[in-house]
Write a protein that holds these residues in place. Structure first.
Motif, mmCIF file in Angstrom:
data_model
loop_
_atom_site.group_PDB
_atom_site.id
_atom_site.type_symbol
_atom_site.label_atom_id
_atom_site.label_comp_id
_atom_site.label_asym_id
_atom_site.label_seq_id
_atom_site.Cartn_x
_atom_site.Cartn_y
_atom_site.Cartn_z
ATOM 1 N N GLU A 23 0.828 -1.211 0.000
ATOM 2 C CA GLU A 23 0.000 0.000 0.000
ATOM 3 C C GLU A 23 0.857 1.254 0.000
ATOM 4 O O GLU A 23 0.614 2.191 -0.734
ATOM 5 C CB GLU A 23 -0.892 0.035 1.246
ATOM 6 N N ALA A 24 1.870 1.284 0.838
ATOM 7 C CA ALA A 24 2.721 2.462 0.949
ATOM 8 C C ALA A 24 3.380 2.781 -0.377
ATOM 9 O O ALA A 24 3.610 3.942 -0.696
ATOM 10 C CB ALA A 24 3.793 2.258 2.022
ATOM 11 N N CYS A 25 3.662 1.771 -1.158
ATOM 12 C CA CYS A 25 4.354 1.980 -2.420
ATOM 13 C C CYS A 25 3.413 2.116 -3.605
ATOM 14 O O CYS A 25 3.867 2.313 -4.726
ATOM 15 C CB CYS A 25 5.346 0.847 -2.648
ATOM 16 N N SER A 26 2.122 2.010 -3.392
ATOM 17 C CA SER A 26 1.204 2.099 -4.527
ATOM 18 C C SER A 26 0.172 3.218 -4.420
ATOM 19 O O SER A 26 -0.434 3.575 -5.407
ATOM 20 C CB SER A 26 0.486 0.762 -4.716
ATOM 21 N N ILE A 27 -0.022 3.769 -3.252
ATOM 22 C CA ILE A 27 -1.027 4.816 -3.081
ATOM 23 C C ILE A 27 -0.524 6.119 -3.688
ATOM 24 O O ILE A 27 0.399 6.737 -3.171
ATOM 25 C CB ILE A 27 -1.380 5.032 -1.594
ATOM 26 N N ALA A 30 2.989 7.917 -3.617
ATOM 27 C CA ALA A 30 3.410 8.831 -2.559
ATOM 28 C C ALA A 30 4.776 8.497 -1.969
ATOM 29 O O ALA A 30 5.437 9.364 -1.432
ATOM 30 C CB ALA A 30 2.365 8.864 -1.443
ATOM 31 N N CYS A 31 5.185 7.244 -2.065
ATOM 32 C CA CYS A 31 6.477 6.854 -1.511
ATOM 33 C C CYS A 31 7.514 6.850 -2.632
ATOM 34 O O CYS A 31 7.251 6.386 -3.740
ATOM 35 C CB CYS A 31 6.385 5.477 -0.863
ATOM 36 N N GLU A 32 8.683 7.357 -2.334
ATOM 37 C CA GLU A 32 9.752 7.498 -3.334
ATOM 38 C C GLU A 32 10.051 6.154 -4.006
ATOM 39 O O GLU A 32 10.270 5.150 -3.336
ATOM 40 C CB GLU A 32 10.994 8.055 -2.628
ATOM 41 N N PRO A 33 10.033 6.102 -5.335
ATOM 42 C CA PRO A 33 10.164 4.833 -6.070
ATOM 43 C C PRO A 33 11.440 4.040 -5.788
ATOM 44 O O PRO A 33 11.399 2.808 -5.739
ATOM 45 C CB PRO A 33 10.116 5.267 -7.538
ATOM 46 N N ASN A 34 12.579 4.698 -5.598
ATOM 47 C CA ASN A 34 13.809 3.953 -5.316
ATOM 48 C C ASN A 34 13.741 3.246 -3.971
ATOM 49 O O ASN A 34 14.234 2.126 -3.824
ATOM 50 C CB ASN A 34 15.031 4.871 -5.377
ATOM 51 N N ARG A 62 11.070 14.579 -7.849
ATOM 52 C CA ARG A 62 11.202 13.882 -9.125
ATOM 53 C C ARG A 62 11.312 14.934 -10.222
ATOM 54 O O ARG A 62 10.414 15.758 -10.387
ATOM 55 C CB ARG A 62 10.006 12.961 -9.345
ATOM 56 N N PRO A 63 12.417 14.932 -10.971
ATOM 57 C CA PRO A 63 12.668 15.994 -11.959
ATOM 58 C C PRO A 63 11.594 16.111 -13.046
ATOM 59 O O PRO A 63 11.233 17.216 -13.440
ATOM 60 C CB PRO A 63 14.005 15.606 -12.596
ATOM 61 N N THR A 70 8.506 12.593 0.577
ATOM 62 C CA THR A 70 9.008 12.703 1.949
ATOM 63 C C THR A 70 8.759 11.375 2.650
ATOM 64 O O THR A 70 8.016 10.524 2.143
ATOM 65 C CB THR A 70 8.305 13.822 2.736
ATOM 66 N N ILE A 71 9.348 11.198 3.802
ATOM 67 C CA ILE A 71 9.144 9.971 4.565
ATOM 68 C C ILE A 71 7.671 9.791 4.919
ATOM 69 O O ILE A 71 7.159 8.680 4.999
ATOM 70 C CB ILE A 71 10.054 9.924 5.822
ATOM 71 N N ASP A 72 6.937 10.895 5.068
ATOM 72 C CA ASP A 72 5.517 10.816 5.401
ATOM 73 C C ASP A 72 4.703 10.159 4.296
ATOM 74 O O ASP A 72 3.633 9.615 4.551
ATOM 75 C CB ASP A 72 4.951 12.203 5.698
#
Length: 128
Positions: A23-27, A30-34, A62-63, A70-72
């Motif tokens: 969820e954190a990586c797909s919502i 919002a979470c940095e891809p790397n 992201r350029p 952010t971590i949030d």
């Protein structure tokens, strides 16, 4: 219980493998891809130190579209645990001036002081 609803790493800095990580990586991206890629490959906090440190330092942009991460965006209620324990741990690792063991000890010292009065962590040697 101080465990956030959505976290990447548990109190032991190990990967949380339930649906919360996905969820954190797909919502809304919002979470940095790397960081997400590192976590999805099974990375622990130490393995993903560079990615985590970048977010702990205030975020990344992201350029191509200017989206700021952010971590949030990766955790709910990042608060005390990430700010006071995980972020200094990964900063210590990235800095490279201390040994892993020294960084690890500092992390646990902070974690113990943060959670000393939390009933969830009391009298359970497996937790901390």
């Amino acid at each position: 219980n101080n465990t956030p609803a959505k976290i990447l790493f548990s109190h032991r800095r190990t990967l949380v493998t339930d649906t919360d990580t996905t969820e954190a990586c797909s919502i809304n991206d919002a979470c940095e891809p790397n960081l997400c890629s590192c976590v999805e490959r099974g990375g622990q906090a130490a393995d993903c130190a560079v990615e985590l440190h970048a977010l702990c330092q205030g975020g990344m942009t992201r350029p191509e579209d200017g989206m700021e991460f952010t971590i949030d965006g990766c955790v709910d209620e990042a608060g005390i645990y990430y700010r006071d324990a995980v972020c200094p741990f990964v900063a210590c690792l990235v800095d490279g001036e201390e040994t892993y063991e020294s960084c690890d000890c500092a992390f646990y010292s902070v974690a113990c002081s943060l959670y000393v009065d939390d009933a969830y962590y009391k009298d359970d040697e497996d937790v901390l």
